[in-house]
Design a protein around this motif. Structure first.
Motif, short mmCIF file in Angstrom:
data_model
loop_
_atom_site.label_atom_id
_atom_site.label_comp_id
_atom_site.label_asym_id
_atom_site.label_seq_id
_atom_site.Cartn_x
_atom_site.Cartn_y
_atom_site.Cartn_z
N GLY A 129 0.79 -1.22 0.00
CA GLY A 129 0.00 0.00 0.00
C GLY A 129 0.82 1.26 0.00
O GLY A 129 0.28 2.37 -0.06
N ARG A 130 2.18 1.10 0.09
CA ARG A 130 3.05 2.28 0.09
C ARG A 130 4.13 2.17 -0.99
O ARG A 130 5.28 2.51 -0.75
N PRO A 131 3.76 1.68 -2.18
CA PRO A 131 4.77 1.59 -3.23
C PRO A 131 5.11 2.97 -3.78
O PRO A 131 4.36 3.93 -3.56
N PHE A 132 6.21 3.06 -4.48
CA PHE A 132 6.57 4.29 -5.18
C PHE A 132 6.74 3.96 -6.65
O PHE A 132 6.78 2.78 -7.03
N SER A 133 6.82 4.97 -7.47
CA SER A 133 6.95 4.74 -8.91
C SER A 133 8.26 4.00 -9.19
O SER A 133 9.35 4.49 -8.87
N TYR A 134 8.13 2.81 -9.77
CA TYR A 134 9.32 1.99 -10.02
C TYR A 134 9.14 1.16 -11.28
O TYR A 134 8.20 0.39 -11.41
N SER A 135 10.05 1.34 -12.23
CA SER A 135 10.05 0.52 -13.44
C SER A 135 11.47 0.17 -13.87
O SER A 135 11.66 -0.63 -14.78
N ARG A 136 12.47 0.77 -13.19
CA ARG A 136 13.88 0.49 -13.49
C ARG A 136 14.70 0.85 -12.25
O ARG A 136 14.23 1.55 -11.35
N ARG A 137 15.92 0.36 -12.21
CA ARG A 137 16.73 0.54 -11.00
C ARG A 137 17.00 2.00 -10.68
O ARG A 137 17.14 2.38 -9.49
N GLU A 138 17.05 2.87 -11.68
CA GLU A 138 17.30 4.29 -11.44
C GLU A 138 16.20 4.94 -10.60
O GLU A 138 16.43 5.97 -9.96
N ASP A 139 15.01 4.33 -10.59
CA ASP A 139 13.91 4.89 -9.81
C ASP A 139 14.15 4.75 -8.31
O ASP A 139 13.43 5.36 -7.50
N LEU A 140 15.15 3.96 -7.91
CA LEU A 140 15.48 3.80 -6.49
C LEU A 140 16.34 4.95 -5.95
O LEU A 140 16.46 5.12 -4.73
N ILE A 141 16.93 5.74 -6.83
CA ILE A 141 17.91 6.75 -6.42
C ILE A 141 17.37 7.74 -5.38
O ILE A 141 18.08 8.04 -4.41
N PRO A 142 16.15 8.25 -5.50
CA PRO A 142 15.68 9.24 -4.51
C PRO A 142 15.30 8.62 -3.17
O PRO A 142 14.99 9.36 -2.22
N HIS A 143 15.31 7.30 -3.07
CA HIS A 143 14.80 6.63 -1.87
C HIS A 143 15.91 5.97 -1.07
O HIS A 143 17.01 5.76 -1.57
N GLU A 144 15.60 5.62 0.17
CA GLU A 144 16.57 4.98 1.05
C GLU A 144 16.21 3.51 1.23
O GLU A 144 15.06 3.18 1.54
N GLY A 145 17.19 2.63 1.06
CA GLY A 145 16.94 1.20 1.14
C GLY A 145 17.73 0.51 2.23
O GLY A 145 18.53 1.14 2.94
N ILE A 146 17.50 -0.80 2.34
CA ILE A 146 18.20 -1.61 3.33
C ILE A 146 18.39 -3.02 2.78
O ILE A 146 17.61 -3.47 1.92
N PHE A 177 13.36 -6.50 7.51
CA PHE A 177 11.90 -6.39 7.38
C PHE A 177 11.33 -5.47 8.47
O PHE A 177 10.40 -4.69 8.22
N LYS A 178 11.88 -5.57 9.67
CA LYS A 178 11.40 -4.73 10.77
C LYS A 178 11.63 -3.27 10.46
O LYS A 178 10.75 -2.41 10.68
N MET A 179 12.81 -2.94 9.94
CA MET A 179 13.11 -1.56 9.56
C MET A 179 12.17 -1.06 8.49
O MET A 179 11.73 0.09 8.51
#
Length: 268
Positions: A129-146, A177-179
């Protein structure tokens, strides 16, 4: 002249035979091999229970078959989190890794046996329910991952992530997953099958979802530590031959199917 030629052929045949036997003997100089792997990796590999040092799953079944055909016992053991398992192989305290992607840094401390014995796909996990626009790996750049410490998604994506992404690491998938669910990060990077298996087990499958397309699809390879006293050309050649045979007779796919079934039975 004919007799001399025949004698020469006999001698050459004996020499080839001796060289072959010598190489086989060299491969079997070690009376036992040790192996470890990622213990949070169903249906490929996981710990039998919290108290047991035994690892089970598809990769364990494959290593049993390899051990039988090689004629050398392979002791597959739990050595701790994935980061610790890699350190044990890097140091030579453990001979073999039961499944690793190819990366340039890892090639500095272990040899890869070709071909890959299985393949796995890695994806982006987000809160449902909280996805962001994603269709290629470059779409991850503005976001923070783990992700999990020392995890890899293949050299191509690893290089991209190092240069372009903000991805923190934690010791275990459960912590990752907890994070994610605490909204400390926007996404989690992990292999699809293992993450889905644990999401079902921990009853959080209704809270997370995998985005498409995958970030990578990589082969899982058997590897040998550069510092293993058992590492020699004859052993690597024997292992490559056996892996090829197990592919040809369908044993690899059968082991994967059995790994899925074994994990499902544990959940039930």
């Amino acid at each position: 002249m004919i007799i001399r030629l025949l004698n020469l052929r006999v001698l050459l045949g004996m020499l080839v035979c001796c060289l072959t036997a010598g190489a086989q003997g060299q491969a079997l100089l070690c009376k036992k091999l040790t192996a470890t792997g990622n213990a949070e990796y169903p249906p490929y590999l996981w710990r039998e229970n919290a108290e047991s040092p035994r690892l089970i799953g598809a990769n364990a079944l494959i290593f049993e078959a390899i051990s039988e055909r090689l004629g050398v016992p392979i002791e597959l053991q739990y050595t701790g989190p994935w980061s610790r398992a890699q350190q044990e192989v890097r140091s030579g305290r453990i001979d073999l890794m039961a499944g690793a992607f190819i990366t340039v840094p890892r090639q500095q401390w272990m040899d890869y046996v070709h071909p890959a014995f299985l393949d796995t796909t890695s994806v982006v996990w987000v809160r449902k329910g909280r996805p962001f626009s994603y269709s290629r790996r470059e779409d991850l750049i503005p976001h923070e991952g783990i992700t999990v410490i020392n995890n890899s998604f293949g050299q191509a994506f690893d290089t991209f992530a190092e240069q372009s992404l903000v991805v923190s690491t934690v010791p275990s998938l459960r912590q990752a997953f907890k994070m994610l669910n605490l909204e400390r990060v926007d996404y989690l990077l992990y292999e699809k099958n293992p993450a889905q298996a644990y999401a079902n087990l921990w009853e959080i499958a209704d809270q997370v979802e995998a985005l498409q397309p995958p970030i990578s699809s990589e082969g899982l390879f058997l590897t040998i530590s550069h510092k293993s006293s058992c590492n020699n050309g004859a052993l690597r050649g024997a292992l490559a031959r056996i892996v090829g045979e197990l592919h040809a007779d369908g044993s690899m796919q059968k082991a994967l199917e059995q790994g899925h079934a074994l994990w499902q039975s544990r959940q039930q």
